[in-house]
Design a protein around this motif. Structure first.
Motif, short mmCIF file in Angstrom:
data_model
loop_
_atom_site.label_atom_id
_atom_site.label_comp_id
_atom_site.label_asym_id
_atom_site.label_seq_id
_atom_site.Cartn_x
_atom_site.Cartn_y
_atom_site.Cartn_z
N MET A 1 0.85 -1.19 0.00
CA MET A 1 0.00 0.00 0.00
C MET A 1 0.89 1.24 0.00
SD MET A 1 -2.92 1.19 2.72
CE MET A 1 -4.03 -0.09 2.22
N LEU A 2 0.57 2.18 -0.83
CA LEU A 2 1.35 3.41 -0.90
C LEU A 2 1.16 4.24 0.36
CD1 LEU A 2 0.58 4.47 -4.57
CD2 LEU A 2 2.59 3.27 -3.72
N ASP A 3 2.15 5.06 0.66
CA ASP A 3 1.99 5.94 1.81
C ASP A 3 1.42 7.28 1.38
OD1 ASP A 3 4.08 7.58 0.90
OD2 ASP A 3 5.47 6.95 2.46
N GLY A 4 1.03 8.07 2.35
CA GLY A 4 0.37 9.33 2.06
C GLY A 4 1.21 10.31 1.26
N ALA A 5 2.52 10.35 1.51
CA ALA A 5 3.37 11.28 0.77
C ALA A 5 3.38 10.94 -0.73
CB ALA A 5 4.80 11.27 1.34
N ILE A 6 3.49 9.66 -1.03
CA ILE A 6 3.46 9.22 -2.44
C ILE A 6 2.08 9.45 -3.03
CG2 ILE A 6 3.64 7.23 -3.97
CD1 ILE A 6 5.80 6.16 -2.00
N ASN A 7 1.04 9.07 -2.29
CA ASN A 7 -0.33 9.28 -2.76
C ASN A 7 -0.58 10.75 -3.08
OD1 ASN A 7 -0.85 6.58 -2.24
ND2 ASN A 7 -2.05 6.97 -0.41
N THR A 8 -0.12 11.63 -2.19
CA THR A 8 -0.33 13.07 -2.38
C THR A 8 0.33 13.55 -3.66
OG1 THR A 8 -0.55 13.43 0.00
CG2 THR A 8 0.05 15.35 -1.35
N LYS A 9 1.55 13.13 -3.92
CA LYS A 9 2.24 13.53 -5.15
C LYS A 9 1.48 13.05 -6.39
CE LYS A 9 6.83 13.76 -3.15
NZ LYS A 9 8.16 13.16 -3.04
N ILE A 10 0.98 11.83 -6.34
CA ILE A 10 0.22 11.28 -7.48
C ILE A 10 -1.07 12.06 -7.69
CG2 ILE A 10 -1.07 9.27 -8.29
CD1 ILE A 10 1.12 7.54 -6.87
N ILE A 11 -1.78 12.35 -6.61
CA ILE A 11 -3.05 13.08 -6.71
C ILE A 11 -2.81 14.47 -7.31
CG2 ILE A 11 -4.94 14.15 -5.41
CD1 ILE A 11 -4.61 11.73 -3.42
N LYS A 97 -15.26 13.64 -4.36
CA LYS A 97 -15.64 15.05 -4.52
C LYS A 97 -16.53 15.56 -3.40
CE LYS A 97 -14.66 15.43 -9.28
NZ LYS A 97 -14.11 16.56 -9.91
N SER A 98 -16.79 14.73 -2.40
CA SER A 98 -17.56 15.17 -1.23
C SER A 98 -16.65 16.01 -0.34
CB SER A 98 -18.08 13.95 -0.46
OG SER A 98 -18.98 13.21 -1.25
N PHE A 99 -17.24 16.67 0.65
CA PHE A 99 -16.48 17.53 1.55
C PHE A 99 -16.22 16.82 2.86
CE2 PHE A 99 -18.39 20.45 -1.42
CZ PHE A 99 -17.34 21.31 -1.68
N TYR A 100 -14.96 16.84 3.29
CA TYR A 100 -14.53 16.20 4.53
C TYR A 100 -13.58 17.12 5.27
CZ TYR A 100 -15.73 12.24 1.57
OH TYR A 100 -16.36 11.41 0.71
N ASN A 101 -13.34 16.75 6.52
CA ASN A 101 -12.24 17.38 7.26
C ASN A 101 -10.93 16.85 6.69
OD1 ASN A 101 -13.75 18.84 9.32
ND2 ASN A 101 -14.32 16.82 10.05
N VAL A 102 -9.90 17.64 6.80
CA VAL A 102 -8.58 17.24 6.31
C VAL A 102 -7.56 17.59 7.39
CG1 VAL A 102 -6.78 17.70 4.59
CG2 VAL A 102 -9.19 17.63 3.90
N ARG A 103 -6.62 16.69 7.60
CA ARG A 103 -5.54 16.95 8.57
C ARG A 103 -4.22 16.57 7.89
NH1 ARG A 103 -5.69 17.65 14.31
NH2 ARG A 103 -3.56 18.12 14.88
N ALA A 104 -3.43 17.57 7.58
CA ALA A 104 -2.14 17.33 6.97
C ALA A 104 -1.17 16.77 8.01
CB ALA A 104 -1.57 18.64 6.40
N ILE A 105 -0.26 15.92 7.53
CA ILE A 105 0.79 15.38 8.40
C ILE A 105 2.13 15.48 7.68
CG2 ILE A 105 -0.76 13.80 9.59
CD1 ILE A 105 0.52 11.51 8.00
N ARG A 106 3.18 15.21 8.41
CA ARG A 106 4.51 15.17 7.82
C ARG A 106 5.31 14.08 8.53
NH1 ARG A 106 8.18 17.88 11.01
NH2 ARG A 106 9.62 18.07 9.27
N LYS A 107 6.29 13.56 7.85
CA LYS A 107 7.16 12.54 8.46
C LYS A 107 8.17 13.25 9.34
CE LYS A 107 6.98 9.15 4.72
NZ LYS A 107 5.83 8.44 5.14
N PHE A 108 8.48 12.64 10.46
CA PHE A 108 9.52 13.21 11.33
C PHE A 108 10.25 12.13 12.06
CE2 PHE A 108 5.47 13.26 13.48
CZ PHE A 108 5.74 12.71 14.71
#
Length: 108
Positions: A1-11, A97-108
């Motif tokens: 399964m891809l991680d969020g950082a990779i998914n985000t770049k693809i999106i 395309k629905s509306f949701y809450n979003v919470r950004a994260i970062r690797k540390f």
């Protein structure tokens, strides 16, 4: 399964700049610019640690993970995995395309 950082770049690459992934990717907060939209697994970890992290709204949070069913009659490429923070962390899928809450994260 891809991680969020990779998914985000693809999106961002394939879907442009008018979406949650792009908002997370362009975020500059706390002197950091490496934010991204979490994957389903990363969002689950955030839910599990929500009391330590803090500042979550009650409601649905979208992940960067696309919903893919192995059942050929239930394929929904227009859906993403969502975790309901107000309903004991129930995992569901809804239209991207629905509306949701979003919470950004970062690797540390």
């Amino acid at each position: 399964m891809l991680d969020g950082a990779i998914n985000t770049k693809i999106i961002v690459q394939y879907c442009g700049r008018d979406n949650a992934a792009s908002a997370c990717a362009s975020l500059g907060l706390g002197g950091f610019r490496d934010w991204y939209l979490p994957s389903q697994n990363e969002l689950r970890l955030m839910y599990d640690e929500r009391m330590k992290i803090g500042s979550f709204a009650v409601g649905d949070y979208c992940s960067s993970s696309e919903y893919l069913s192995s059942n050929k009659h239930h394929k929904r490429p227009n859906d993403c995995w969502v975790i309901q923070f107000g309903r004991e962390g129930k995992l569901i899928h809804y239209h991207k395309k629905s509306f949701y809450n979003v919470r950004a994260i970062r690797k540390f």
